[in-house]
Design a protein around this motif. Structure first.
Motif, PDB file in Angstrom:
ATOM      1  N   THR A 261      -7.677   4.350  -1.416  1.00 23.15           N
ATOM      2  CA  THR A 261      -8.505   3.938  -0.161  1.00 23.15           C
ATOM      3  C   THR A 261      -9.329   4.527   0.535  1.00 23.15           C
ATOM      4  O   THR A 261      -8.584   5.982   0.117  1.00 23.15           O
ATOM      5  CB  THR A 261      -7.430   3.271   1.119  1.00 23.15           C
ATOM      6  OG1 THR A 261      -6.889   5.515   1.208  1.00 23.15           O
ATOM      7  CG2 THR A 261      -6.813   2.977   0.480  1.00 23.15           C
TER       8      THR A 261
ATOM      9  N   VAL B 252     -10.667  -3.105   5.718  1.00 20.87           N
ATOM     10  CA  VAL B 252     -10.140  -3.496   7.626  1.00 20.87           C
ATOM     11  C   VAL B 252     -10.479  -2.526   8.420  1.00 20.87           C
ATOM     12  O   VAL B 252     -11.094  -1.780   7.634  1.00 20.87           O
ATOM     13  CB  VAL B 252      -8.203  -3.369   7.086  1.00 20.87           C
ATOM     14  CG1 VAL B 252      -7.526  -4.905   5.856  1.00 20.87           C
ATOM     15  CG2 VAL B 252      -7.910  -2.333   6.530  1.00 20.87           C
TER      16      VAL B 252
ATOM     17  N   LEU C  86      -9.470  -0.468   1.015  1.00 21.00           N
ATOM     18  CA  LEU C  86      -8.833  -0.608  -0.502  1.00 21.00           C
ATOM     19  C   LEU C  86      -9.329  -0.957  -1.573  1.00 21.00           C
ATOM     20  O   LEU C  86     -10.572  -2.104  -1.723  1.00 21.00           O
ATOM     21  CB  LEU C  86      -8.041  -1.968   0.540  1.00 21.00           C
ATOM     22  CG  LEU C  86      -7.669  -1.951   1.377  1.00 21.00           C
ATOM     23  CD1 LEU C  86      -6.641  -3.194   2.319  1.00 21.00           C
ATOM     24  CD2 LEU C  86      -6.809  -0.529   2.664  1.00 21.00           C
TER      25      LEU C  86
ATOM     26  N   TYR D  18     -11.235  -9.573  11.771  1.00 18.85           N
ATOM     27  CA  TYR D  18     -10.945  -9.944  10.621  1.00 18.85           C
ATOM     28  C   TYR D  18     -12.535 -10.438   9.821  1.00 18.85           C
ATOM     29  O   TYR D  18     -13.452 -11.746  11.246  1.00 18.85           O
ATOM     30  CB  TYR D  18     -10.527 -11.329  10.408  1.00 18.85           C
ATOM     31  CG  TYR D  18      -8.574 -11.153  10.851  1.00 18.85           C
ATOM     32  CD1 TYR D  18      -7.866 -10.782  10.360  1.00 18.85           C
ATOM     33  CD2 TYR D  18      -8.656 -10.656  12.651  1.00 18.85           C
ATOM     34  CE1 TYR D  18      -7.284 -10.182  10.418  1.00 18.85           C
ATOM     35  CE2 TYR D  18      -6.813 -10.339  12.147  1.00 18.85           C
ATOM     36  CZ  TYR D  18      -6.562  -9.929  11.979  1.00 18.85           C
ATOM     37  OH  TYR D  18      -5.199  -9.254  12.344  1.00 18.85           O
TER      38      TYR D  18
ATOM     39  N   GLN E   5      -9.902   5.923   4.060  1.00 15.49           N
ATOM     40  CA  GLN E   5      -9.925   5.887   5.174  1.00 15.49           C
ATOM     41  C   GLN E   5     -11.179   6.841   5.968  1.00 15.49           C
ATOM     42  O   GLN E   5     -11.278   7.239   6.109  1.00 15.49           O
ATOM     43  CB  GLN E   5      -8.595   6.669   5.337  1.00 15.49           C
ATOM     44  CG  GLN E   5      -7.242   5.835   4.071  1.00 15.49           C
ATOM     45  CD  GLN E   5      -6.132   6.169   4.910  1.00 15.49           C
ATOM     46  OE1 GLN E   5      -5.143   6.895   3.961  1.00 15.49           O
ATOM     47  NE2 GLN E   5      -5.429   5.909   6.108  1.00 15.49           N
TER      48      GLN E   5
ATOM     49  N   SER F 130     -10.967  -5.084  -0.776  1.00 17.14           N
ATOM     50  CA  SER F 130     -11.859  -5.183   1.036  1.00 17.14           C
ATOM     51  C   SER F 130     -11.628  -4.469   1.801  1.00 17.14           C
ATOM     52  O   SER F 130     -11.168  -2.969   1.395  1.00 17.14           O
ATOM     53  CB  SER F 130     -10.230  -6.105   1.210  1.00 17.14           C
ATOM     54  OG  SER F 130      -9.267  -5.425   1.234  1.00 17.14           O
TER      55      SER F 130
ATOM     56  N   GLU G 298      -6.800  -3.705  -3.316  1.00 19.03           N
ATOM     57  CA  GLU G 298      -5.558  -4.832  -2.285  1.00 19.03           C
ATOM     58  C   GLU G 298      -6.743  -5.686  -1.644  1.00 19.03           C
ATOM     59  O   GLU G 298      -7.913  -5.331  -1.171  1.00 19.03           O
ATOM     60  CB  GLU G 298      -5.085  -3.634  -1.256  1.00 19.03           C
ATOM     61  CG  GLU G 298      -3.913  -4.567  -0.514  1.00 19.03           C
ATOM     62  CD  GLU G 298      -3.196  -5.640  -2.215  1.00 19.03           C
ATOM     63  OE1 GLU G 298      -2.146  -5.975  -1.239  1.00 19.03           O
ATOM     64  OE2 GLU G 298      -2.720  -4.198  -2.477  1.00 19.03           O
ATOM     65  N   ASN G 299      -6.059  -7.256  -0.922  1.00 18.21           N
ATOM     66  CA  ASN G 299      -7.269  -7.433  -0.328  1.00 18.21           C
ATOM     67  C   ASN G 299      -6.360  -7.909   0.578  1.00 18.21           C
ATOM     68  O   ASN G 299      -5.341  -8.676   0.889  1.00 18.21           O
ATOM     69  CB  ASN G 299      -6.875  -8.974  -1.216  1.00 18.21           C
ATOM     70  CG  ASN G 299      -7.235 -10.238  -0.450  1.00 18.21           C
ATOM     71  OD1 ASN G 299      -8.437  -9.585   0.898  1.00 18.21           O
ATOM     72  ND2 ASN G 299      -6.929 -11.847  -0.591  1.00 18.21           N
ATOM     73  N   GLY G 300      -6.971  -6.592   2.017  1.00 16.58           N
ATOM     74  CA  GLY G 300      -6.251  -7.138   2.782  1.00 16.58           C
ATOM     75  C   GLY G 300      -5.794  -8.367   3.651  1.00 16.58           C
ATOM     76  O   GLY G 300      -4.915  -7.571   5.050  1.00 16.58           O
ATOM     77  N   TYR G 301      -6.588  -9.029   3.786  1.00 17.19           N
ATOM     78  CA  TYR G 301      -6.572 -10.516   4.478  1.00 17.19           C
ATOM     79  C   TYR G 301      -5.699 -11.511   3.555  1.00 17.19           C
ATOM     80  O   TYR G 301      -5.884 -12.123   3.722  1.00 17.19           O
ATOM     81  CB  TYR G 301      -8.235 -11.106   4.171  1.00 17.19           C
ATOM     82  CG  TYR G 301      -8.475  -9.952   5.312  1.00 17.19           C
ATOM     83  CD1 TYR G 301      -8.640  -9.736   6.624  1.00 17.19           C
ATOM     84  CD2 TYR G 301      -9.397  -9.344   4.295  1.00 17.19           C
ATOM     85  CE1 TYR G 301      -9.234  -8.680   7.040  1.00 17.19           C
ATOM     86  CE2 TYR G 301      -9.990  -8.269   4.876  1.00 17.19           C
ATOM     87  CZ  TYR G 301     -10.285  -8.485   5.744  1.00 17.19           C
ATOM     88  OH  TYR G 301     -11.435  -7.044   6.632  1.00 17.19           O
TER      89      TYR G 301
ATOM     90  N   ILE H 280       0.952  -0.899   0.374  1.00 19.32           N
ATOM     91  CA  ILE H 280       0.021   0.276  -0.073  1.00 19.32           C
ATOM     92  C   ILE H 280       0.884   0.651  -0.032  1.00 19.32           C
ATOM     93  O   ILE H 280       1.727   0.841   1.261  1.00 19.32           O
ATOM     94  CB  ILE H 280      -1.317  -0.006   1.123  1.00 19.32           C
ATOM     95  CG1 ILE H 280      -1.666  -1.848   1.117  1.00 19.32           C
ATOM     96  CG2 ILE H 280      -1.507   1.205   1.383  1.00 19.32           C
ATOM     97  CD1 ILE H 280      -2.887  -1.383   2.407  1.00 19.32           C
TER      98      ILE H 280
END
Length: 267
Positions: A60, A107, A130, A211, A62, A105, A133-136, A6
């Protein structure tokens, strides 16, 4: 697996307030200055969800959730009722962003203490969308598993045997949303235990990560924050305490929760 970091936008961070940085000039905490907050999405009394004024991460959205009007408050010091309200409100916000389909995703996490990576003391959580991006992607199902110390069919609590970073991580799983009050109570006890009992009270900082799991389940994971171990920094290799230590910690945490619940009920 591609490592797509990121991007932190340094220019956006200029002027960002810092509670932990020494300064000759006293600055008003932006989260205490409620009358001048902008871009508020939702509010429930002193709990406020708003857009982050300093969007430092590229691609993102935020957002920040102010948990309390008490500048020095924390999950570990909230009343049972207020903590339950905070957790339920934050869950509502996360699910609202996650269901919008605007992000790859979303988070949800909390920083507490000078070693947590946070910038402000005032209690808050962050819910971040995100876009690409796959935060997981580095998280695995066994990160939520461990030595079980409580399980009533709705809430399961364990000491992680496969931690994300290490060495001792507390997993507080809600297997469904049938008893969110109990889940919130265990989260509150986890914060109190981590700051007051684990490592004999030497821990002054933690991260709390949430999660989403299968079938409407969630894991709330506490990670103590000291200096990160070099195996994790350099190789992304987590470390875990030996079985005897994990077993001892599991029994101490269960006893701590039981005794704390008893005292609360006697008030």
């Amino acid at each position: 697996m591609n490592n797509d970091p990121i991007v932190f936008q340094m220019e956006q961070a200029k002027g960002k307030p810092q509670s932990y940085r020494k300064s000759k000039h006293k600055k008003i905490c932006p989260f205490c200055d409620i009358d001048n907050l902008t871009d508020i999405y939702e509010q429930d009394g002193e709990i406020i969800w708003l857009k982050n004024k300093f969007p430092t991460l590229r691609d993102t959205l935020q957002t920040v959730l102010i948990e309390s009007s008490n500048h020095h408050g924390d999950i570990s010091t909230y009343s049972i009722e207020h903590n339950r309200k905070v957790i339920k409100f934050a869950l509502h916000v996360f699910e609202k962003m996650n269901s919008s389909k605007k992000f790859q995703s979303v988070v949800w996490y909390k920083n507490y203490g000078p070693n947590s990576g946070g910038s402000l003391i005032h209690p808050h959580m962050q819910i971040v969308g995100l876009e690409h991006e796959n935060g997981y992607k580095y998280i695995h199902p066994n990160n939520f598993e461990g030595e079980t110390l409580f399980n009533n069919g709705n809430v399961e609590v364990n000491i992680a045997q496969h931690p994300v970073q290490g060495y001792t991580e507390l997993n507080i799983n809600t297997l469904n949303k049938n008893n969110l009050d109990l889940w919130a109570d265990w989260i509150r006890s986890g914060a109190k235990y981590m700051l007051n009992v684990m490592y004999d009270g030497r821990c002054d900082s933690y991260n709390l990560f949430f999660y989403p799991r299968e079938q409407d389940g969630y894991c709330a994971k506490f990670i103590t924050r000291f200096n990160a171990p070099p195996y994790f920094v350099g190789y992304k290799l987590s470390q875990v305490n030996d079985e005897i230590t994990l077993d001892k910690e599991a029994h101490r945490f269960r006893k701590f929760f039981d005794e704390g619940s008893k005292l609360e009920n006697e008030k």
